[in-house]
Design a protein around this motif. Structure first.
Motif, mmCIF file in Angstrom:
data_model
loop_
_atom_site.group_PDB
_atom_site.id
_atom_site.type_symbol
_atom_site.label_atom_id
_atom_site.label_comp_id
_atom_site.label_asym_id
_atom_site.label_seq_id
_atom_site.Cartn_x
_atom_site.Cartn_y
_atom_site.Cartn_z
ATOM 1 N N LEU A 27 53.375 52.923 36.130
ATOM 2 C CA LEU A 27 53.487 54.339 35.795
ATOM 3 C C LEU A 27 54.536 54.982 36.688
ATOM 4 O O LEU A 27 54.712 54.601 37.851
ATOM 5 C CB LEU A 27 52.165 55.081 35.992
ATOM 6 C CG LEU A 27 51.003 54.771 35.055
ATOM 7 C CD1 LEU A 27 50.263 53.520 35.506
ATOM 8 C CD2 LEU A 27 50.032 55.965 34.998
ATOM 9 N N ARG A 28 55.231 55.969 36.110
ATOM 10 C CA ARG A 28 56.118 56.828 36.887
ATOM 11 C C ARG A 28 55.685 58.268 36.661
ATOM 12 O O ARG A 28 55.599 58.727 35.529
ATOM 13 C CB ARG A 28 57.571 56.638 36.492
ATOM 14 C CG ARG A 28 58.478 57.703 37.135
ATOM 15 C CD ARG A 28 59.927 57.571 36.756
ATOM 16 N NE ARG A 28 60.565 56.536 37.552
ATOM 17 C CZ ARG A 28 61.311 55.570 37.062
ATOM 18 N NH1 ARG A 28 61.487 55.483 35.761
ATOM 19 N NH2 ARG A 28 61.856 54.672 37.850
ATOM 20 N N ASP A 29 55.380 58.953 37.768
ATOM 21 C CA ASP A 29 54.933 60.345 37.713
ATOM 22 C C ASP A 29 53.783 60.531 36.728
ATOM 23 O O ASP A 29 53.720 61.528 35.989
ATOM 24 C CB ASP A 29 56.098 61.268 37.339
ATOM 25 C CG ASP A 29 57.184 61.264 38.410
ATOM 26 O OD1 ASP A 29 56.826 61.158 39.603
ATOM 27 O OD2 ASP A 29 58.369 61.354 38.068
ATOM 28 N N MET A 46 38.093 58.353 37.924
ATOM 29 C CA MET A 46 38.205 56.899 37.748
ATOM 30 C C MET A 46 38.312 56.579 36.262
ATOM 31 O O MET A 46 37.564 57.097 35.442
ATOM 32 C CB MET A 46 36.969 56.215 38.348
ATOM 33 C CG MET A 46 37.061 54.703 38.388
ATOM 34 S SD MET A 46 38.397 54.199 39.471
ATOM 35 C CE MET A 46 38.450 52.459 39.118
ATOM 36 N N PHE A 47 39.294 55.747 35.917
ATOM 37 C CA PHE A 47 39.468 55.407 34.513
ATOM 38 C C PHE A 47 38.495 54.308 34.116
ATOM 39 O O PHE A 47 37.888 53.665 34.944
ATOM 40 C CB PHE A 47 40.910 54.975 34.242
ATOM 41 C CG PHE A 47 41.295 53.704 34.939
ATOM 42 C CD1 PHE A 47 41.156 52.487 34.311
ATOM 43 C CD2 PHE A 47 41.770 53.733 36.239
ATOM 44 C CE1 PHE A 47 41.490 51.331 34.948
ATOM 45 C CE2 PHE A 47 42.106 52.571 36.875
ATOM 46 C CZ PHE A 47 41.978 51.361 36.234
ATOM 47 N N THR A 80 45.117 55.768 32.504
ATOM 48 C CA THR A 80 45.864 55.522 33.740
ATOM 49 C C THR A 80 46.353 56.822 34.364
ATOM 50 O O THR A 80 46.461 56.926 35.593
ATOM 51 C CB THR A 80 47.054 54.592 33.469
ATOM 52 O OG1 THR A 80 47.844 55.131 32.393
ATOM 53 C CG2 THR A 80 46.577 53.194 33.120
ATOM 54 N N LYS A 81 46.621 57.830 33.568
ATOM 55 C CA LYS A 81 47.033 59.113 34.138
ATOM 56 C C LYS A 81 45.879 59.758 34.887
ATOM 57 O O LYS A 81 46.074 60.422 35.912
ATOM 58 C CB LYS A 81 47.551 60.037 33.043
ATOM 59 C CG LYS A 81 48.139 61.321 33.615
ATOM 60 C CD LYS A 81 48.910 62.113 32.586
ATOM 61 C CE LYS A 81 49.593 63.312 33.227
ATOM 62 N NZ LYS A 81 50.414 64.068 32.257
ATOM 63 N N ALA A 90 48.631 54.834 23.803
ATOM 64 C CA ALA A 90 48.308 56.236 24.073
ATOM 65 C C ALA A 90 46.976 56.350 24.808
ATOM 66 O O ALA A 90 46.824 57.167 25.734
ATOM 67 C CB ALA A 90 48.266 57.014 22.761
ATOM 68 N N ARG A 91 45.998 55.559 24.387
ATOM 69 C CA ARG A 91 44.699 55.599 25.057
ATOM 70 C C ARG A 91 44.814 55.122 26.506
ATOM 71 O O ARG A 91 44.272 55.743 27.432
ATOM 72 C CB ARG A 91 43.704 54.733 24.304
ATOM 73 C CG ARG A 91 42.313 54.756 24.916
ATOM 74 C CD ARG A 91 41.333 53.973 24.072
ATOM 75 N NE ARG A 91 41.755 52.577 23.896
ATOM 76 C CZ ARG A 91 41.053 51.669 23.222
ATOM 77 N NH1 ARG A 91 39.919 52.006 22.642
ATOM 78 N NH2 ARG A 91 41.492 50.435 23.109
#
Length: 664
Positions: free
Chosen positions: A89-91, A1-2, A65-66, A59-60
């Protein structure tokens, strides 16, 4: 979890990569172009220092999210809605961050402002979610009842709410199959679902949910309130799910006027949920149970459930305590109406079940179960109490239409009080594993086999009426300690039969009538019969084993007593009035009469011993009846004699002269 707070605090927009646009626009729509123009204007207005800061924030956020993307199934496209921003997001790669208006965000806004690859508007009133959607960080999203009527979810997408809220009002929520333009089939392993998780509020009002859920995980099974989620569903129709609607660890969810139909598995699932309220919920035509309850909070009440046509039970409850099922109606559920398993302190009140094999099944490790009132109409079993159940009370229940057993008891410490049991086979069966069974004040309508069949131990039947049946009360196999106290049996072929292997059987004050063969047919040594009336049938007592009979009246029977070979019948203070034989005693048998009266045309045949004052004689001649008949015959005779002596006697009324024709 972000970390939701970090995303919520970001106000930047993604900087342009060095080589290409943030997402490829093969067929740009107006909203895609507007996004690109907005990005360009923001980049040109920023100073290099601001651009560097934005890049660092980007970047953070990309890392956070990744992490979310990697933990949630790694969907190809993902939309994340937080309190202030929307991220796409994509991939797993962050493409765009878009500020959104404060307050509740609408799905319509997403459809108008995000790229078509993520959210599109394929037809008037229809939005299509082409990406997975995560609502978190205090964000609130809703559907609109105005321009938006349908929200479609493409294959491989989902909606998850964590620490946020999602409200669906007056909207049709459905999966979308481009091949059929309808919902995706339940066999699709990536079919979409809607799940509310920790800290989430999911609310549905006047909505429909169609074709959601897959078999990959229980929480992906359709419409789910998960651990720590709350909310409600009011006037909602759920159709064609994998498991239609599931509460798993939720808190305080209210379900009202909800209909669940056509699920591949169970319709409504309640597990580990607390504070749930259920009102006017129907579960129909599902591939599993209509309602499945398990591992929930103690002392919960489910009221007003309606189930029909489900492949499993209408309601199946397991591993729970203090459950009350009130006013459930089950019709045509294939496995049966209600199943309780490992249920402690549970109550079923005013249930109505009709249809398939069993109305109510109380099975494995159930204890202290109470069933009050209710109507159970089933093809095979009305109520089944399994061998591992104990302390079960059936009070005022009505059982009808069962083909095998009205009530089948295999457990311990079971009581039946009042009520009516009707079966085409056996009304009440007390099986060989049963013990300490009590039936009081019940009316039993027996079928082809028996009204009550007893093979268990420690059985008491008191103040109970049995109507009809091949055997009124049948004591068979090897039971011990059986008491029949003030029982009434009418119209059975044999009112009471006692098998050879039975022991410790006592019959007190029976009222047995209309038996075609025997009132009591006994093969058990030591049977005790005291008091009562045996009236109107074939043989009063037919015994093949030694027994005692005290204070019993036998009346209007063909044969009063019949003692089989090798048996002794000790009769004390009995009265027998038989039409043919008072007592027939086979060779090597004995009838011991004490202070008794036997009246019959043939008093006693075979060996008999007498003690005290006994009367064995033909029945008294009915002098009053004979006198009445004689008086009637004499009257006819005198009238005939009088008529012959006055052949030309004129009638007493006046006769008009022959010439007068007009008379009335």
């Amino acid at each position: 979890m972000f970390t939701a707070a970090l995303l919520a605090s970001a106000w930047w927009t993604a900087p342009a990569p060095a080589s290409a646009a943030a997402y490829p626009p093969p067929a740009k729509t107006a909203k895609d172009l507007a996004h690109q123009q907005s990005l360009q204007q923001q980049r040109s207005a920023r100073k290099p220092a601001s651009a560097a800061k934005a890049a660092a924030q980007f970047a953070r956020a990309a890392r956070i999210t990744k992490t979310l993307w990697s933990k949630d199934g790694q969907p190809p496209l993902l939309t994340v809605v937080t309190l202030h921003k929307v991220y796409i997001l994509r991939d797993g790669v962050l493409q765009l961050a878009l500020p959104h208006p404060t307050g509740q965000l609408s799905v319509l806004w997403l459809a108008r402002n995000l790229p078509d690859q993520w959210v599109s508007w394929p037809a008037p009133g229809v939005a299509r979610l082409n990406s997975a959607l995560a609502i978190t960080g205090g964000a609130s999203v809703s559907t609109d009842t105005g321009e938006l009527s349908t929200l479609q979810l493409a294959d491989g997408t989902w909606i998850r709410v964590t620490r946020g809220s999602f409200a669906v009002t007056g909207t049709a929520l459905t999966s979308f199959d481009p091949g059929t333009n309808g919902p995706l089939p339940p066999t699709d392993p990536a079919r979409p679902y809607l799940r509310a998780g920790l800290g989430a509020t999911l609310s549905l009002d006047g909505a429909s949910v169609t074709g959601l859920g897959n078999a990959s995980a229980p929480d992906d099974s359709g419409l789910v309130w998960g651990r720590g989620a709350t909310g409600h569903a009011v006037a909602v129709k759920v159709a064609g799910g994998y498991a239609g609607l599931r509460l798993a660890g939720s808190s305080g969810v209210a379900l009202k006027q909800v209909t669940v139909t056509g699920s591949a598995k169970d319709g409504l699932v309640l597990e580990n949920d607390t504070g749930t309220t259920v009102d006017a919920v129907a579960s129909q035509q599902n591939g599993g149970h209509g309602v499945r309850v398990g591992h929930g909070s103690a002392n919960r009440t489910l009221s007003g459930l309606t189930t029909s046509g489900n492949t499993g039970f209408g309601l199946a409850a397991a591993n729970i305590s203090g459950l009350t099922v009130d006013h459930l109606t089950s019709t045509g559920d294939v496995a049966g109406g209600i199943e309780l398993s490992n249920c402690t302190g549970c109550t079923v009140a005013d249930a109505v079940t009709k249809g398939y094999p069993v109305g109510l099944k109380i099975s494995r490790k159930c204890s202290h179960v109470t069933v009050t009132r209710g109507v159970f109409d089933a093809v095979t079993y009305g109520i089944l109490v399994g061998s591992q159940a104990d302390t079960v009370a059936l009070a005022g229940v009505t059982v009808s239409g069962s083909g095998a057993y009205g009530v089948d008891i295999g457990g311990h410490d079971v009581t039946i009080a009042g009520g009516s049991i009707d079966s085409r086979g056996t009304g009440i069966r007390i099986g060989p594993t049963a013990a300490r069974i009590s039936v009081t004040g019940t009316t039993v309508h027996g079928g082809a086999r028996a009204g009550i069949a007893i093979s268990g131990n420690g059985v008491t039947i008191s103040h109970t009426t049995v109507q009809g049946g091949g055997e009124g009360i049948q004591i068979y196999l090897k039971p011990h300690t059986v008491l029949l106290d003030t029982v009434t049996v009418n119209g059975a072929h044999n009112a009471i039969t006692v098998a050879k292997g039975a022991a410790g059987v006592r019959i007190l004050n029976p009222s047995l009538s209309g038996f075609a063969d025997n009132a009591i047919a006994n093969s058990s040594p030591g049977l005790v019969v005291e008091g009562g009336m045996l009236r109107g049938g074939g043989t009063g007592i037919h015994t093949q084993a030694s027994m005692s009979l005290t204070g019993t009246r036998i009346d209007q029977v063909t044969e009063g007593l019949h003692v089989g070979s090798g048996a002794t019948l000790a009769a004390h203070r009995i009265n027998v009035l038989a039409e043919k034989i008072g007592a027939g005693v086979n060779p090597r048998s004995l009838l011991a009469l004490e202070d008794s009266t036997v009246l019959a045309p043939i008093g006693v045949t075979g060996d008999v011993s007498f003690a005290g004052h006994n009367v064995v004689a033909p029945p008294p001649f009915p002098w009053l009846g004979a006198a009445a008949i004689a008086a009637i015959l004499l009257g006819f005779l005198l009238e005939a004699l009088h008529a012959t002596r006055q052949p030309k006697r004129r009638p007493t009324r006046e006769v008009a002269p022959r010439h007068v024709h007009n008379v009335s």
